[in-house]
Write an enzyme that holds these catalytic residues in place. Structure first.
Site, PDB file in Angstrom:
ATOM      1  N   THR A 195      -4.509  -1.928   6.417  1.00 17.29           N
ATOM      2  CA  THR A 195      -6.090  -2.170   5.618  1.00 17.29           C
ATOM      3  C   THR A 195      -5.586  -2.015   4.529  1.00 17.29           C
ATOM      4  O   THR A 195      -5.547  -1.819   3.097  1.00 17.29           O
ATOM      5  CB  THR A 195      -7.213  -2.998   6.146  1.00 17.29           C
ATOM      6  OG1 THR A 195      -7.881  -1.711   7.005  1.00 17.29           O
ATOM      7  CG2 THR A 195      -6.612  -3.974   6.868  1.00 17.29           C
ATOM      8  N   VAL A 240      -8.478  -4.851   0.995  1.00 19.63           N
ATOM      9  CA  VAL A 240      -9.467  -5.542   1.192  1.00 19.63           C
ATOM     10  C   VAL A 240      -8.800  -6.440   3.054  1.00 19.63           C
ATOM     11  O   VAL A 240      -8.334  -7.527   3.747  1.00 19.63           O
ATOM     12  CB  VAL A 240      -8.230  -7.222   0.731  1.00 19.63           C
ATOM     13  CG1 VAL A 240      -8.568  -6.871  -0.959  1.00 19.63           C
ATOM     14  CG2 VAL A 240      -6.581  -7.601   0.809  1.00 19.63           C
ATOM     15  N   HIS A 241      -9.911  -5.737   3.995  1.00 19.23           N
ATOM     16  CA  HIS A 241      -9.193  -5.351   5.066  1.00 19.23           C
ATOM     17  C   HIS A 241      -9.845  -6.398   5.461  1.00 19.23           C
ATOM     18  O   HIS A 241      -8.544  -6.769   6.685  1.00 19.23           O
ATOM     19  CB  HIS A 241     -10.658  -4.448   5.485  1.00 19.23           C
ATOM     20  CG  HIS A 241     -10.798  -2.851   4.664  1.00 19.23           C
ATOM     21  ND1 HIS A 241      -9.721  -1.884   5.408  1.00 19.23           N
ATOM     22  CD2 HIS A 241     -11.915  -2.763   4.169  1.00 19.23           C
ATOM     23  CE1 HIS A 241     -10.665  -0.695   4.348  1.00 19.23           C
ATOM     24  NE2 HIS A 241     -11.479  -0.858   3.573  1.00 19.23           N
ATOM     25  N   ASP A 242     -10.700  -7.223   5.163  1.00 23.49           N
ATOM     26  CA  ASP A 242     -10.910  -8.596   6.517  1.00 23.49           C
ATOM     27  C   ASP A 242     -10.216  -9.193   5.970  1.00 23.49           C
ATOM     28  O   ASP A 242      -9.908  -9.691   6.450  1.00 23.49           O
ATOM     29  CB  ASP A 242     -12.216  -8.960   6.323  1.00 23.49           C
ATOM     30  CG  ASP A 242     -13.435  -8.076   6.888  1.00 23.49           C
ATOM     31  OD1 ASP A 242     -13.175  -7.140   6.817  1.00 23.49           O
ATOM     32  OD2 ASP A 242     -14.758  -8.086   6.476  1.00 23.49           O
TER      33      ASP A 242
END
Ligand SMILES: [Ca+2]
Length: 317
Positions: A195, A240-242
């Site tokens: 991520t 934009v981890h999620d």
């Protein structure tokens, strides 16, 4: 179609991931379950309802747990410097949202939904693992009925982000994460290894806002505060981890994974660290023996994933 329950602590990058799930044509979002993390459970649940209302999302929202799996863990302050006091970038989210919650607690919603859709439900968990751990502890048989668990969390071959050892979602409830990683359901872990390489620039977000209608413009407003925070970590834009975890559900070919049992350290200076024993490596008897082999993501085609995310967010439907 992928039937998805989204377990989330909105959360700025959670909001983007939710819009991705809502707008992707191959995803049937069948439930949203809140969990504490980026803010209190009251705030993250309110935010889930706010986004459901703003974006016209049909899926029900079930309120999740507001304290760690091991209740004696000390409280850690909410990350208001990253997600704002309202959890959504200080956009003045209304105090109350006039929408009903599902009457069940999140873990019961997960259990019931998995049992009525055996073999079909993908759990995408992008907050602390508390609800998933409670669900599989209360009804261990659901582990065999879930299609796949995809989580955003952890750091395997790179440093953490809340301590040198640990990533925030896992560090926020290590005991719960260890339950989730070691249960006999197929888990894929999308952690900081991949991520942190996936940075959406301001120009990309502006383009999405321009093409994606009012929903995308709200997302751009929510993201502004978070992007300012990220100025200390990346040149331009936001990690934009999620959304990476959501992209994996529909496009696993953009990710490289490594198989092996995964444990989470609970306590000590590396509290919340995720450690995998790669399959095929031999060691004397140890705490990973006999546990299910899970997938840790160690590589990503970040450009392809960002394009997928951008194109999906910009889809007006
Ligand atoms: Ca999150």
């Amino acid at each position: 179609m992928h039937k998805v329950i989204f377990d989330t602590d909105p959360g700025v990058d959670d909001a983007m991931a939710l819009l991705f799930l809502h707008r992707h044509p191959d995803i049937d979002l069948i439930g949203i379950t809140s969990v504490f993390g980026n803010a209190s459970i009251e705030t993250t649940t309110r935010n889930a309802l706010f986004l459901k209302q703003a974006w016209g999302i049909a899926a029900p929202v079930a309120r999740g747990l507001g304290e760690t799996f091991n209740p004696s863990r000390p409280h850690v302050d909410w990350p208001t410097g990253i997600h704002g006091h309202d959890g959504l970038g200080n956009i003045d989210v209304p105090k109350g949202i006039d929408l009903p919650l599902d009457p069940r607690p999140a873990h019961q919603f997960i259990i019931d939904t998995v049992r009525t859709n055996p073999g079909e439900v993908t759990l995408v968990a992008v907050g602390r693992m508390t609800n998933l751990a409670r669900a599989v502890r209360n009804d261990p048989d659901i582990a065999l009925l879930v299609k796949e668990v995809v989580i955003m969390g952890g750091a395997f071959d790179v440093p953490g982000n809340i301590t040198p050892a640990a990533e925030a979602n896992i560090h926020g409830d290590p005991e719960a994460a260890d339950v989730v990683m070691t249960a006999p359901w197929p888990v894929t872990v999308i952690g900081l290894d991949v991520t942190s390489q996936t940075v959406m620039t301001r120009a990309m977000l502006a383009d999405i806002a321009e093409r994606g209608g009012t929903a995308a413009r709200l997302l751009a407003d929510i993201s502004r505060f978070y992007i300012t925070f990220y100025e200390q970590h990346v040149d331009d834009g936001m990690v934009v981890h999620d959304s990476c975890a959501c992209a994996y559900v529909v496009a696993p070919e953009h990710f490289e994974t490594r198989s092996g049992a995964i444990r989470v350290l609970c306590g000590g200076i590396a509290d919340g660290q995720t450690i995998q024993k790669p399959d095929g490596r031999l060691f004397p008897p140890n705490a990973w023996d006999g546990l299910p082999s899970q997938r840790a993501c160690i590589g990503i085609d970040a450009e392809a994933v960002l394009k997928l995310i951008g194109d999906t967010l910009a889809k007006v439907r």
